[in-house]
Scaffold this motif. Structure first.
Motif, PDB file in Angstrom:
ATOM      1  N   MET A   1      -1.519   1.650   4.571  1.00 12.66           N
ATOM      2  CA  MET A   1      -0.264   2.300   4.287  1.00 12.66           C
ATOM      3  C   MET A   1      -0.452   3.819   4.356  1.00 12.66           C
ATOM      4  SD  MET A   1       1.583   2.058   0.313  1.00 12.66           S
ATOM      5  CE  MET A   1       0.855   3.616  -0.366  1.00 12.66           C
ATOM      6  N   ARG A   2       0.744   4.281   4.766  1.00 16.27           N
ATOM      7  CA  ARG A   2       0.904   5.498   5.268  1.00 16.27           C
ATOM      8  C   ARG A   2       2.058   6.067   4.178  1.00 16.27           C
ATOM      9  NH1 ARG A   2       3.415   7.884  10.878  1.00 16.27           N
ATOM     10  NH2 ARG A   2       5.207   6.828   9.882  1.00 16.27           N
ATOM     11  N   VAL A   3       1.477   7.250   3.450  1.00 14.06           N
ATOM     12  CA  VAL A   3       2.521   7.916   2.634  1.00 14.06           C
ATOM     13  C   VAL A   3       2.957   9.274   3.207  1.00 14.06           C
ATOM     14  CG1 VAL A   3       2.584   9.235   0.470  1.00 14.06           C
ATOM     15  CG2 VAL A   3       1.449   6.947   0.604  1.00 14.06           C
ATOM     16  N   ILE A 166       2.031   4.912  -6.306  1.00 16.92           N
ATOM     17  CA  ILE A 166       1.501   4.954  -4.990  1.00 16.92           C
ATOM     18  C   ILE A 166       0.167   4.428  -4.763  1.00 16.92           C
ATOM     19  CG2 ILE A 166       0.655   6.532  -3.383  1.00 16.92           C
ATOM     20  CD1 ILE A 166       2.644   8.639  -3.966  1.00 16.92           C
ATOM     21  N   SER A 167      -0.522   4.580  -6.111  1.00 24.98           N
ATOM     22  CA  SER A 167      -1.922   3.810  -6.042  1.00 24.98           C
ATOM     23  C   SER A 167      -1.945   2.200  -5.893  1.00 24.98           C
ATOM     24  CB  SER A 167      -2.797   4.333  -7.177  1.00 24.98           C
ATOM     25  OG  SER A 167      -3.038   5.626  -7.078  1.00 24.98           O
ATOM     26  N   LEU A 169       0.655   0.645  -4.934  1.00 28.68           N
ATOM     27  CA  LEU A 169       1.022  -0.133  -3.608  1.00 28.68           C
ATOM     28  C   LEU A 169       0.025   0.004  -2.824  1.00 28.68           C
ATOM     29  CD1 LEU A 169       4.070   0.364  -4.488  1.00 28.68           C
ATOM     30  CD2 LEU A 169       4.556   1.368  -2.387  1.00 28.68           C
ATOM     31  N   GLU A 170      -1.048   1.166  -2.699  1.00 26.74           N
ATOM     32  CA  GLU A 170      -2.101   1.054  -1.728  1.00 26.74           C
ATOM     33  C   GLU A 170      -3.187   0.026  -2.084  1.00 26.74           C
ATOM     34  OE1 GLU A 170      -3.592   5.000  -2.516  1.00 26.74           O
ATOM     35  OE2 GLU A 170      -2.680   5.858  -0.804  1.00 26.74           O
ATOM     36  N   ARG A 171      -3.164  -0.321  -3.259  1.00 24.86           N
ATOM     37  CA  ARG A 171      -4.144  -1.542  -3.703  1.00 24.86           C
ATOM     38  C   ARG A 171      -3.475  -2.727  -3.525  1.00 24.86           C
ATOM     39  NH1 ARG A 171      -4.192   0.145  -8.593  1.00 24.86           N
ATOM     40  NH2 ARG A 171      -2.720  -1.397  -9.438  1.00 24.86           N
ATOM     41  N   ALA A 174      -2.549  -3.649   0.484  1.00 26.26           N
ATOM     42  CA  ALA A 174      -3.331  -3.277   1.413  1.00 26.26           C
ATOM     43  C   ALA A 174      -3.563  -4.615   2.771  1.00 26.26           C
ATOM     44  CB  ALA A 174      -4.988  -3.372   0.917  1.00 26.26           C
ATOM     45  N   GLU A 177       1.593  -3.721   6.685  1.00 25.49           N
ATOM     46  CA  GLU A 177       1.830  -2.413   7.056  1.00 25.49           C
ATOM     47  C   GLU A 177       3.139  -1.945   6.483  1.00 25.49           C
ATOM     48  OE1 GLU A 177       2.967  -0.086  11.068  1.00 25.49           O
ATOM     49  OE2 GLU A 177       2.749  -2.094  11.379  1.00 25.49           O
ATOM     50  N   ASP A 179       5.272   1.922   5.492  1.00 25.54           N
ATOM     51  CA  ASP A 179       5.223   3.426   5.450  1.00 25.54           C
ATOM     52  C   ASP A 179       6.052   3.854   4.156  1.00 25.54           C
ATOM     53  OD1 ASP A 179       3.834   3.619   7.795  1.00 25.54           O
ATOM     54  OD2 ASP A 179       5.637   3.230   8.796  1.00 25.54           O
TER      55      ASP A 179
END
Length: 211
Positions: A1-3, A166-167, A169-171, A174, A177, A179
């Motif tokens: 994931m890109r923030v 945000i954490s 979503l990253e978790r 994963a 894809e 953004d």
């Protein structure tokens, strides 16, 4: 994931006015539209294009146009509707779908109560619009909903994000894809899951219910 945090003086200025509790709904809506246009400019940098032959008043040339199938813009109801106009101003040839999601207060699960989307999103780049990335629950489910319909890529555009969301979503995303484009990342969530310092309830402020 890109923030991607979009840092620009105009973004910072407009967001500051948006946050002020005395900003009326009319100005809040206008600023939201302007902020989304600035965010969309960055979020669409990698959108697919294709060559197209055109004729200017002077000569023929090869230009570019958005490739088929065109991007799909999906506001998450209800607050995401306030972001739609700014997005389609930047990408007027994009198609628009709608997705309504809410949390079941008993089970805490995110349920879909309304959707107007193509059944098959193969080869589509989907842009999800949701002003507040707070806990991240709704956005996680929305992203998974798009990939379940075979979306090729999903980009989320939000005004504000909290580190907790945000954490999450990253978790939880994963394996796909995604953004995320944000005007600001704030300090934290409070006990009611509001973003701090935030700007309050975006939906209420967009539609005058907070006044």
């Amino acid at each position: 994931m890109r923030v991607q945090l979009v840092e620009h003086p105009l973004v910072s200025h407009k967001l500051t006015v948006l946050r002020k509790k005395e900003t009326p709904s009319m100005i809040f809506r206008q600023l939201t539209e302007e902020l989304v246009m600035l965010l969309a400019y960055e979020a669409t940098r990698d959108v697919k294009v294709q060559p197209v032959e055109i004729e200017t008043p002077v000569a023929r040339m090869t230009g570019v146009a958005l490739a088929k199938p065109t991007p799909l813009v999906v506001p998450i109801l209800r607050a995401g509707l306030g972001m739609l106009e700014g997005m389609v101003r930047m990408a007027p040839s994009a198609e628009v779908g709608f997705l309504g999601m809410a949390r079941n207060e008993e089970t805490l699960d995110i349920v879909t109560y309304a959707e107007r989307l193509p059944a098959d999103l193969t080869d589509r780049h989907v842009f999800l619009l949701d002003p507040m990335l707070a806990t991240g629950g709704t956005l996680v489910e929305a992203v998974r909903f798009m990939y379940a319909r075979n979306a090729q890529r999903v980009t989320c555009i939000c005004l504000l994000g909290a580190p907790e969301g945000i954490s999450r979503l990253e978790r939880e995303l994963a394996d796909v894809e995604v953004d995320i484009y944000l005007a600001a990342i704030d300090e934290r969530l409070d006990e009611q899951s509001y973003i701090v310092p935030g700007l309050g309830d975006a939906g209420d402020r967009l539609y005058g219910l907070a006044e």
